[in-house]
Scaffold this motif. Structure first.
Motif, short mmCIF file in Angstrom:
data_model
loop_
_atom_site.label_atom_id
_atom_site.label_comp_id
_atom_site.label_asym_id
_atom_site.label_seq_id
_atom_site.Cartn_x
_atom_site.Cartn_y
_atom_site.Cartn_z
N ILE A 97 24.32 9.97 10.28
CA ILE A 97 24.77 9.32 9.04
C ILE A 97 25.60 8.11 9.41
N ASP A 98 25.29 6.97 8.85
CA ASP A 98 26.11 5.77 9.03
C ASP A 98 26.31 5.13 7.66
N PRO A 99 27.23 4.17 7.56
CA PRO A 99 27.54 3.57 6.25
C PRO A 99 26.35 2.94 5.55
N GLU A 100 25.33 2.55 6.31
CA GLU A 100 24.18 1.90 5.70
C GLU A 100 23.19 2.90 5.11
N THR A 101 23.34 4.19 5.44
CA THR A 101 22.43 5.20 4.90
C THR A 101 22.73 5.40 3.41
N GLY A 102 21.70 5.48 2.58
CA GLY A 102 21.88 5.68 1.15
C GLY A 102 22.53 7.01 0.82
N ALA A 103 23.20 7.10 -0.34
CA ALA A 103 23.94 8.30 -0.73
C ALA A 103 23.03 9.52 -0.82
N SER A 104 21.86 9.36 -1.44
CA SER A 104 20.96 10.51 -1.59
C SER A 104 20.44 10.98 -0.24
N GLU A 105 20.17 10.03 0.65
CA GLU A 105 19.69 10.39 2.00
C GLU A 105 20.78 11.12 2.78
N ARG A 106 22.01 10.66 2.65
CA ARG A 106 23.12 11.34 3.35
C ARG A 106 23.27 12.77 2.85
N LEU A 107 23.22 12.95 1.54
CA LEU A 107 23.35 14.30 0.97
C LEU A 107 22.19 15.18 1.42
N ALA A 108 20.99 14.62 1.46
CA ALA A 108 19.83 15.40 1.89
C ALA A 108 19.97 15.85 3.34
N ARG A 109 20.52 15.00 4.18
CA ARG A 109 20.69 15.36 5.60
C ARG A 109 21.73 16.47 5.75
N VAL A 110 22.80 16.41 4.96
CA VAL A 110 23.80 17.47 5.01
C VAL A 110 23.18 18.79 4.55
N GLU A 111 22.42 18.75 3.46
CA GLU A 111 21.77 19.96 2.96
C GLU A 111 20.81 20.56 3.99
N ALA A 112 20.00 19.71 4.61
CA ALA A 112 19.01 20.21 5.57
C ALA A 112 19.69 20.83 6.78
N ALA A 113 20.75 20.19 7.28
CA ALA A 113 21.44 20.71 8.46
C ALA A 113 22.11 22.05 8.16
N LEU A 114 22.77 22.16 7.01
CA LEU A 114 23.45 23.41 6.67
C LEU A 114 22.45 24.52 6.33
N ALA A 115 21.33 24.16 5.71
CA ALA A 115 20.30 25.16 5.42
C ALA A 115 19.73 25.74 6.70
N ALA A 116 19.56 24.89 7.72
CA ALA A 116 19.03 25.37 9.01
C ALA A 116 20.00 26.34 9.68
N LEU A 117 21.28 26.19 9.37
CA LEU A 117 22.29 27.09 9.95
C LEU A 117 22.52 28.33 9.08
N ARG A 118 21.88 28.38 7.92
CA ARG A 118 21.95 29.52 7.02
C ARG A 118 23.37 29.80 6.53
N VAL A 119 24.07 28.72 6.19
CA VAL A 119 25.38 28.87 5.56
C VAL A 119 25.20 28.67 4.06
N PRO A 120 26.07 29.24 3.24
CA PRO A 120 25.92 29.12 1.78
C PRO A 120 26.06 27.67 1.31
N LEU A 121 24.98 27.12 0.77
CA LEU A 121 24.98 25.70 0.41
C LEU A 121 25.89 25.39 -0.77
N GLN A 122 25.87 26.24 -1.83
CA GLN A 122 26.66 25.94 -3.01
C GLN A 122 28.15 25.85 -2.70
N GLU A 123 28.57 26.58 -1.72
CA GLU A 123 30.00 26.57 -1.35
C GLU A 123 30.32 25.49 -0.32
N THR A 124 29.41 25.27 0.61
CA THR A 124 29.72 24.41 1.76
C THR A 124 29.37 22.95 1.55
#
Length: 603
Positions: free
Chosen positions: A218-245
């Motif tokens: 993630i860098d400042p030039e990455t769009g907001a939706s893309e940044r959020l999608a990357r966070v979601e994908a990384a946390l989903a792969a780790l199997r942590v609760p998404l709604q909370e984390t």
């Protein structure tokens, strides 16, 4: 603008460069009166200046070549360009991508200057990665390497290990970590590298959040939706609760949430605690997938929230395949409870034999004469960083001369402290208060070691101030004390820091202190100079003028700033006056020589 005045920092040149990028980014796109587009042009150089501060002036006048070189570089820059000198670039090597502009000669003559254009900051992970281009093989660290490898073997078996690696600046802490990283490179494992920075000490969890953004690309030039999608994908792969984390990560990474998530409505303290818990869960989830190496560099610059998180992690990681290696300087001593998996490794200086072996390696195949090697060993004091820098300086001179008869020329190259070490040494002196700095300067005139009695006779300060100054030097690790009370002897821990303290004096003040030192030595050893301490030779090597004329109302002192490319001795200073040879007291300094990083900018 001068970075390095009124106090030096280890990263003054980098601060100047970072300010330059911020100025260019802030001005870009702005319009002036009449709709004209504004553009910033910046020049940065590094070296020494004299800061002449008078009582009625709010800011000092900076004397020397440096301001003129910075202004000339600014004039050479195009719109939105940052030009820097070759010496400034040497101090920020690895932090930026540059474009060579060749050597140029400033208008009005003078020496040619290497000019480079700063393109963009580089995406280096740690301070060590910036300077790890040509590594001298490790010497004298076999036991520490084996210890780290043994602990990693336990991590692979599922037993967590936390290593706090401490030592003075330059002893090779980061180099040991790099050796461990190379050792684990061929294995299936996760690795996170966090770097603490002095300018982010007040930014909560900055090292870990920076590492998280880097891991997610993630860098400042990455769009907001893309940044959020990357966070979601990384946390989903780790199997942590998404709604909370996810909302917690989004809050601290400044990522706007979409309709799927509700922003956390928490107090700052409670949000910090929840984010710490989320980060710990994430690291533990990483380790559950495969063995994980978490590196935290320069923990002495860490913010308090990061320290709290690491203390929590120590308590929970014993049964996880996780190894944390944190580096720090000796002044950092966390009061964490003792645990079987918490290990403290303290690095020591190299022995003279090990130092000589490293000199041979740092010389890059050049066979240096024995006399020169002995000088290098004595001057480096067993600190690998010092060994590398001063050996390379001497080896370059030796390669140019190439004759054994010119050992003296190579030896004379050792008289100047390499620019790459100047900021590190002067930053330590600048953290002292006035009493400590004056004690360091007078002690440096007396020699590598000096007695309290001799210092008291040479000083024009009262005894309480003198003791306060010496206490500051001991607490800062600049000198060590041997003996007690009136019989105490003080020894500079590094020859180079003694030389840096001596080099911070301009000639008039230096002459005055030499006069005071000579009188003190003659007073203590009136009949037999051969019985005087080692400082007799040092003090007498620069004879002071025995003039009975009093100096003026001010005296210059010497200091360094990151602004000019060549660290000259500032042989002439405005308003110079003779030092008092017979008066009871010299006036206090109002001018000093500084090492600065100087950005000159215009729109």
């Amino acid at each position: 603008m001068c970075f390095g005045w009124p106090a030096a920092h280890e990263d003054d040149a980098e601060r100047a460069l970072r300010a330059g990028f911020l100025i260019v980014d802030s001005v870009r796109g702005l319009a002036g009166s009449g709709g004209a587009t504004l553009a910033a042009r910046i020049g940065i150089c590094s070296g020494s200046v004299v800061a002449d501060k008078r009582e009625h002036e709010a800011a000092p006048r900076l004397l020397g070549e440096l301001p003129h070189v910075a202004t000339w570089l600014e004039g050479q820059a195009g719109p939105h360009e940052i030009l820097l000198s070759g010496r400034a670039r040497a101090l920020v090597r690895g932090t930026i991508e540059v474009e060579a502009r060749g050597e140029r000669r400033p208008a009005g003559g003078g020496r040619t200057i290497e000019v480079l254009r700063a393109l963009r900051p580089s995406r280096t992970v740690s301070r060590f990665d910036r300077t790890a281009e040509e590594l001298t093989p490790l010497v004298g660290r076999e036991a520490e390497i084996e210890a780290l490898r043994g602990l990693w073997a336990q991590v692979r078996e599922g037993r967590g290990q936390f290593v706090l690696l401490s030592g003075e600046a330059g002893l090779g802490k980061s180099r040991l970590v790099q050796t461990l990283r190379a050792y684990t490179a061929g294995e299936a494992h996760q690795r996170l590298v966090c770097q603490c920075w002095p300018h982010f000490r007040n930014s909560a969890l900055h090292p870990l959040l920076e590492a998280t953004m880097r891991a997610l690309d993630i860098d400042p030039e990455t769009g907001a939706s893309e940044r959020l999608a990357r966070v979601e994908a990384a946390l989903a792969a780790l199997r942590v609760p998404l709604q909370e984390t996810v909302p917690l990560f989004a809050a601290v990474l400044a990522i706007p949430l979409n309709d799927k998530y509700a922003a956390p409505q928490l107090s700052p303290d409670l949000l910090k605690n929840r984010v710490q818990e989320a980060l710990i869960r994430t690291v533990m989830a990483l380790a559950a997938q495969r063995p994980t190496l978490l590196v935290v560099e320069d923990l002495h610059w860490s913010d308090q929230s990061t320290l709290e998180l690491l203390e929590l992690l120590v308590a929970r990681m014993e049964d996880a395949p996780l190894m944390v290696v944190a580096t720090s300087r000796p002044e950092f001593a966390p009061n964490w409870p003792a645990r079987p998996h918490l290990h403290r490794l303290a690095l020591r200086r190299l022995s003279p034999h090990q130092t000589a072996a490293m000199v041979a390696l740092a010389a890059r195949g050049q066979a240096l004469p024995e006399a020169l090697v002995e000088q290098l060993v004595a001057r480096a004091d067993g600190i690998p960083l010092f060994v590398e820098e001063i050996t390379q300086t001497a080896a370059e001179v030796w390669q140019r001369e190439g004759r054994e008869a010119d050992v003296r020329k190579a030896s004379s190259a050792l008289a100047a402290i390499p620019a790459t070490l100047q900021e590190l040494l002067l930053a330590r002196l600048d953290r002292l208060q006035e009493a400590g700095r004056e004690a360091a300067q007078l002690g440096a005139v007396l020699g590598r070691d000096f007695t309290y009695a001799l210092l008291r006779h040479a000083s024009d300060r009262d005894e309480d101030t003198l003791r306060t100054g010496l206490m500051q030097l001991v607490e800062a690790g600049i000198v060590r004390a041997e003996g007690s009370e009136q019989a105490a002897r003080y020894v500079f821990r590094h020859a180079l820091i003694q030389e840096a303290a001596l080099g911070s004096l301009l000639r008039p003040r230096r002459q005055y202190l030499h006069q005071q030192a000579t009188r003190a030595i003659l007073g203590q050893f009136p009949s037999s100079p051969s019985c005087s301490p080692s400082c007799w030779r040092t003090t007498s090597s620069r004879p002071a003028t025995a003039s009975a004329r009093s100096s003026g109302s001010r005296r210059p002192g010497r200091r360094r700033c990151s602004a000019r490319p060549t660290p000259t001795r500032c042989r002439t200073t405005r308003g110079r006056s003779r030092c008092c040879a017979t008066g009871p007291r010299a006036p206090r300094a109002t001018a000093r020589s500084w090492r600065c990083s100087w950005p000159s900018a215009r729109r």
